[in-house]
Every structure is written in structure tokens, then in C-alpha cells.
Design an enzyme around this catalytic site. Structure first.
Site, PDB file in Angstrom:
ATOM      1  NE  ARG A 130     -46.999 -25.227 -18.977  1.00 43.40           N
ATOM      2  CZ  ARG A 130     -46.875 -26.313 -18.449  1.00 43.40           C
ATOM      3  NH1 ARG A 130     -47.622 -27.315 -19.064  1.00 43.40           N
ATOM      4  NH2 ARG A 130     -46.045 -26.273 -17.313  1.00 43.40           N
ATOM      5  CG  ASP A 159     -48.893 -24.661 -15.863  1.00 38.39           C
ATOM      6  OD1 ASP A 159     -48.119 -23.761 -15.681  1.00 38.39           O
ATOM      7  OD2 ASP A 159     -49.100 -25.811 -15.591  1.00 38.39           O
ATOM      8  CG  HIS A 237     -46.884 -25.579 -12.725  1.00 42.69           C
ATOM      9  ND1 HIS A 237     -46.170 -25.205 -13.691  1.00 42.69           N
ATOM     10  CD2 HIS A 237     -46.510 -26.589 -11.976  1.00 42.69           C
ATOM     11  CE1 HIS A 237     -45.251 -26.461 -13.933  1.00 42.69           C
ATOM     12  NE2 HIS A 237     -45.440 -27.049 -12.803  1.00 42.69           N
ATOM     13  CG  ASP A 292     -47.588 -29.938 -10.955  1.00 44.36           C
ATOM     14  OD1 ASP A 292     -48.443 -29.506 -10.528  1.00 44.36           O
ATOM     15  OD2 ASP A 292     -46.877 -30.125 -11.978  1.00 44.36           O
ATOM     16  CD  GLU A 293     -42.780 -29.575 -12.064  1.00 45.13           C
ATOM     17  OE1 GLU A 293     -41.804 -30.430 -12.692  1.00 45.13           O
ATOM     18  OE2 GLU A 293     -43.572 -29.004 -12.921  1.00 45.13           O
ATOM     19  CD1 TRP A 359     -46.392 -35.928 -10.728  1.00 44.67           C
ATOM     20  CD2 TRP A 359     -44.880 -35.706 -12.251  1.00 44.67           C
ATOM     21  NE1 TRP A 359     -45.760 -34.679 -10.146  1.00 44.67           N
ATOM     22  CE2 TRP A 359     -44.630 -34.533 -11.200  1.00 44.67           C
ATOM     23  CE3 TRP A 359     -43.928 -35.568 -13.260  1.00 44.67           C
ATOM     24  CZ2 TRP A 359     -43.883 -33.819 -11.223  1.00 44.67           C
ATOM     25  CZ3 TRP A 359     -43.056 -34.678 -13.460  1.00 44.67           C
ATOM     26  CH2 TRP A 359     -42.776 -33.905 -12.504  1.00 44.67           C
ATOM     27  CE1 TYR A 384     -46.087 -37.927 -16.858  1.00 47.09           C
ATOM     28  CE2 TYR A 384     -44.985 -35.842 -17.446  1.00 47.09           C
ATOM     29  CZ  TYR A 384     -45.849 -36.468 -16.545  1.00 47.09           C
ATOM     30  OH  TYR A 384     -46.207 -35.949 -15.329  1.00 47.09           O
ATOM     31  CG  ASP A 386     -44.721 -34.392 -22.748  1.00 47.84           C
ATOM     32  OD1 ASP A 386     -44.721 -35.585 -22.308  1.00 47.84           O
ATOM     33  OD2 ASP A 386     -44.442 -33.386 -21.994  1.00 47.84           O
ATOM     34  CD1 TRP A 434     -46.710 -33.583 -19.503  1.00 44.88           C
ATOM     35  CD2 TRP A 434     -47.988 -31.773 -18.726  1.00 44.88           C
ATOM     36  NE1 TRP A 434     -47.314 -33.829 -18.001  1.00 44.88           N
ATOM     37  CE2 TRP A 434     -48.053 -32.760 -17.568  1.00 44.88           C
ATOM     38  CE3 TRP A 434     -48.671 -30.474 -18.296  1.00 44.88           C
ATOM     39  CZ2 TRP A 434     -48.503 -32.520 -16.375  1.00 44.88           C
ATOM     40  CZ3 TRP A 434     -49.166 -30.344 -17.152  1.00 44.88           C
ATOM     41  CH2 TRP A 434     -49.321 -31.348 -16.147  1.00 44.88           C
ATOM     42  CD  GLU A 436     -44.672 -27.942 -21.232  1.00 42.45           C
ATOM     43  OE1 GLU A 436     -45.198 -28.840 -21.825  1.00 42.45           O
ATOM     44  OE2 GLU A 436     -44.289 -27.659 -19.925  1.00 42.45           O
TER      45      GLU A 436
HETATM   46  C1  ACM Z   1     -45.942 -32.832 -14.022  1.00 49.27           C
HETATM   47  O1  ACM Z   1     -45.426 -33.359 -14.842  1.00 49.27           O
HETATM   48  N1  ACM Z   1     -45.468 -31.899 -13.409  1.00 49.27           N
HETATM   49  C2  ACM Z   1     -47.035 -33.338 -13.075  1.00 49.27           C
END
Ligand code: ACM
Length: 484
Positions: A130, A159, A237, A292-293, A359, A384, A386, A434, A436
Site C-alpha cells: 500500500r 497486494d 488481494h 485472506d478476504e 487475525w 494491529y 496500524d 498495514w 494504507e
Molecule cells: C488482514 O488483515 N486482512 C489479514
């Protein structure tokens, strides 16, 4: 004469009986056992912060020391000298970090320390997609990590923000999708004009690590007893991949999805090619494959994915994802590596040898441990980095809920209530960074401190030695030293 003799005797008695200064020592993470015996070993700072060529420190490697725990050490400092004993070079290295923290302008306080970590995995994660942090900044972070005895850097290398690692077989990953139109993540992600830009475009934001950069980072980390786990995101991602290689997405068009088409064999060829180059660069036993996601929406109507599900008797898209993870795991195992993934890899059935990074709370990690899989705990609620660390009104823009340092410090990933049969599968804790909302390394550091030192103690210090009030006092001294 007599009087003078008596006076002399008294003064020498007084001198020898003068209490030695017993200084306050401020070690993070707090060791398992420490006795401060008083006085100092006088020493030049070069000995501690440079290489000891003088032979002043007596190093002893004894393979049976501390039951053979390679990361434990014993440190004895007296006014006469320093002895550091361990079962391996890692243990000696951690003893040296303790010496660095003990150092004062008066010398090294005399101590007797026996120490070893609570967990073998003590991690920090860094998202370089990011926002991109070049190798010099990654190395700065490695220095901080080693000072606090963390031993794993998990690099989130790919990503939607941009692909960040040179791949010989897929050059467009860096020539076409490592740069973008806008540095500000939110503006770029939400903007109508969200596009990647070719390398060399004036004003483009981004970057990537060449293979030579990666080798330098790995060497730098190895010298600090830190393992680097590379993460390459599959199957979600991955928006940037499909701008360079649209045929790997279900629609076959760029800017349509973040998910690989699992029905297409070319997706597997891509994954195996990329992982082969990654394995060559990183000696890590673990390779993180994301997981993930994934949106999974396109898989429900994609003819290739539907055919795969029919052919493989897969009941739903969770099982389709699990099919992919099983195949990647087999590939990694055949190359002598282990698969690590976010806790969504449990969906549709976990691959036989996979390790789970938990997570979305702790449930995923605990479920994995119940099935006899190793787990690394990184619940968003505590780990986390961030996320806001103070009242959002007073802070620069960050993610989600506020996680103050006390919350991070309070985390126990393996409480007695879980039972030893579960706890033995919990390898340790990792802080996630992270990026962002972290446009610069300075901003990343602002978020990482001071919670990284709480995490270091969660990972290293036995629960019975952790005390929030004394940690608060000691952590202030570390932050003050960090600022000066
Ligand atoms: C995550 O925070 N999507 C692993």
C-alpha cells in the site's frame, strides 16, 4: 602512629564497606531472572555497540546450556568482567542485546541474568504494497526488532497497492504494476481514475525490490538472527496481477477483480513459477500465501471455476479456495517449505500441514491448534499496529478501533485456561503493520512505537514477570532513549 594506623584502618574499612550503587535497570523484554548485584563493569561504548575485538567479553557456547534452547542465554557481569553463555550463536546474540540495553555512561551494571523466550516465533509484519518502504528503511526496522529480540519479519510483498518484488518470469509485475497514479492510498483507492503506471512514468508513485535488494535484506536480517517470511497473496488481494496478466482472472480483463481464476491452470503455473523464484531468494521455512478476504463472487458464475468444482466434487466456493491452498501446500512441501496463511485458509478444510495466522480474533488459531496445526496469533484487537493508539481526535488518520499500548501488553496468547494440549501449538505473537495510512517510514515508526515494545514482552517474558505498572515506567525510559 597508633592513632594514624587506626585512622587508616577505619578509612580503608569505610571505603571497602561503602555500599555499591545498585542501579535501576530497564530491560525490555524483561528477562526470566535478573539479580542486580551492585557496582559497574567499566567499559568503552565501542565494546557494546561495535565489535568486541578486545576479548573483554568471555563468550561460552555450550550446546547443553538451558536444555539446549538455542535462544536462551546467561549473562554475568561483575566489576572484573563479562561472561555470556548460551547453547548457540542466537543465544549469544540476545545476550549482547541485553548488554546494549544495560549500557550506561558509568559502565555496565553488575548483574546475573538467566533468560530465554516464552515463544519461538516473535514477529512483526510490514505491508510494503500500500506504501513502499525501500531496503534502507526495512533495515532500520530490522535494527529495532533485533534490539527487542524479535526474530521474524513478515513482508507483505504483494497486494492491490502494487507488486513489490522482481520476478524474472513475469517482468510486467514490476514494469507495469509496481507504480500508480497517486501516493495517497485513500485518494487512489477511492478515486475514479485508479490506475497503475509503467515504471519510469514521471510523477508515478511506487517501487519494488530487485532480487539484489532482497538478498541484501535477507543477509542483513540473518546477521541479526531474524528470519524473513515473504508473503505472496493468493487467491485474493491480487488486483494488480490482473492488470499485468488479465488472463489469470475469471473475466479475463483488468480492473475487474482481486481474485485469481481457480478454474484456469495458468493460475497454478503462475503461482508455482512465482513461488519458485521466491523460494530461491528466501531461506525461510515458512512461505506465507495470504489466503485472506478473497471476494469469491466471480467464482460462482465463472465457467472454468464451475467446471473445476464439478470435476473435483467441491460443494461450494470455500472448498474451491481450499482446493487451491491444498495444491500450493503440496508444491511448497515438495520444495522443502511450509505453508503459512491467514485464518481464512481454514475455510473449506485446512491443508494437512498448514500453519494458521489468526487475525480475525483468536478463534482461528485456537481451532487450528485443536486440529493439531501450529498457529501464530495476531488478533486485530491487540496486535494491529496500524490502528489508532490514542484518542482518534488527537491522532493522524489511522485504521479502526483504538488499541492503546496497555491493551497490547495485556495480551496472553496461550492462557492456562486453553490447556497445554492447545498451547503447545501456539508458536507466538506478531504485530501487523498495514500501510494504507502510513505514507512514510517516519509515520510507520510513529505507529509501531511504543506498541512494539509491549509485543516484545508478550512474546518473550513469562506471564508471572509481567507487571503493567513497572512496564510503564521502563517503557518511558526506552521511548526517551529512542527520541534522543
Ligand atoms: C488482514 O488483515 N486482512 C489479514
Amino acid at each position: 602512629m597508633k592513632v594514624t594506623g587506626l585512622a587508616l584502618a577505619c578509612s580503608s574499612l569505610l571505603f571497602s564497606c561503602a555500599p555499591k550503587e545498585v542501579p535501576q535497570v530497564n530491560l525490555i523484554p524483561k528477562p526470566v531472572h535478573i539479580e542486580v548485584t551492585g557496582g559497574y563493569f567499566k567499559v568503552d561504548s565501542n565494546l557494546i555497540f561495535g565489535n568486541d575485538q578486545s576479548g573483554t567479553i568471555r563468550y561460552v557456547v555450550d550446546e547443553s546450556f538451558n536444555g539446549g534452547n538455542p535462544e536462551g542465554y546467561a549473562l554475568d557481569v561483575t566489576e572484573k568482567g563479562i561472561e555470556l553463555r548460551a547453547a548457540s550463536k542466537s543465544g549469544l546474540f540476545y545476550g549482547e542485546q541485553t548488554l546494549r540495553q544495560l549500557y550506561t555512561s558509568k559502565g555496565i551494571p553488575c548483574v546475573s541474568i538467566q533468560d530465554n523466550p516464552r515463544f519461538p516465533y516473535r514477529g512483526l509484519h510490514l505491508d510494503v504494497s500500500r506504501h513502499f518502504f525501500p531496503k534502507e528503511e526495512v533495515m532500520k526496522l530490522l535494527n529495532v526488532m533485533s534490539y527487542y529480540k524479535l526474530n521474524t519479519l513478515h513482508m507483505h510483498l504483494t497486494d492491490a497497492g502494487g507488486w513489490r518484488i522482481q520476478m524474472d518470469k513475469y517482468p510486467k509485475l514490476t514494469t507495469d504494476v509496481a507504480f500508480r497514479t497517486e501516493s495517497d492510498w485513500q485518494k487512489w483507492w477511492d478515486g475514479k481514475d485508479r490506475k497503475y503506471l509503467p515504471e519510469g512514468t514521471p510523477g508515478a508513485y511506487g517501487g519494488y525490490f530487485t532480487k539484489e535488494d532482497i538478498r541484501e535484506i535477507v543477509d542483513y536480517a540473518t546477521a541479526r538472527h531474524i528470519n524473513i517470511i515473504p508473503e505472496i497473496e493468493f487467491p485474493g488481494h491480487s488486483d494488480e496481477v490482473f492488470v499485468a496478466y488479465p488472463e489469470l482472472s475469471c473475466a479475463g480483463k483488468p480492473y475487474t477483480t482481486g481474485d485469481f481464476c481457480i478454474g484456469n491452470e495458468k493460475s497454478f503455473t503462475f503461482m508455482e513459477d512465482v513461488l519458485s523464484e521466491v523460494i530461491e531468494l528466501f531461506p525461510s521455512e515458512y512461505i506465507h500465501i495470504g489466503g485472506d478476504e478473497a471476494g469469491k463472487g466471480a467464482w460462482k458464475t465463472c465457467p472454468k471455476c464451475q467446471k473445476r468444482m464439478k470435476d473435483e466434487h467441491l460443494a461450494n466456493v470455500d472448498e474451491l479456495q481450499s482446493y487451491l491452498i491444498h495444491r500450493i501446500e503440496k508444491f511448497l512441501n515438495n520444495h522443502g517449505r511450509h505453508l503459512l496463511g491467514w485464518d481464512e485458509i481454514l475455510q473449506g478444510g485446512i491443508a494437512p500441514n498448514a500453519t494458521v495466522m489468526s487475525w480475525r480474533g483468536t478463534e482461528g488459531g485456537i481451532a487450528a491448534a485443536r486440529m493439531g496445526h501450529y498457529a501464530i496469533m495476531t488478533p486485530e484487537s491487540h496486535c494491529y499496529l496500524d490502528h489508532y493508539q490514542d484518542d482518534p481526535e488527537t491522532q493522524p488518520l489511522a485504521f479502526g478501533a483504538c488499541i492503546p499500548i496497555g491493551q497490547t501488553y495485556s495480551y496472553d496468547p496461550a492462557p492456562d485456561s486453553l490447556g497445554s494440549d492447545i498451547c503447545k501449538y501456539i508458536l507466538g505473537v506478531q504485530g501487523n503493520v498495514w500501510a494504507e495510512y502510513l505514507p512514510t517510514y517516519e509515520h510507520a515508526e510513529y505507529m509501531i512505537y511504543p506498541r512494539i515494545i509491549a509485543l516484545a514482552e508478550v512474546d518473550w517474558t513469562p506471564m508471572e514477570n509481567k507487571h503493567p505498572e513497572s512496564f510503564k515506567t521502563v517503557s518511558y525510559t526506552h521511548l526517551r532513549d529512542h527520541e534522543t
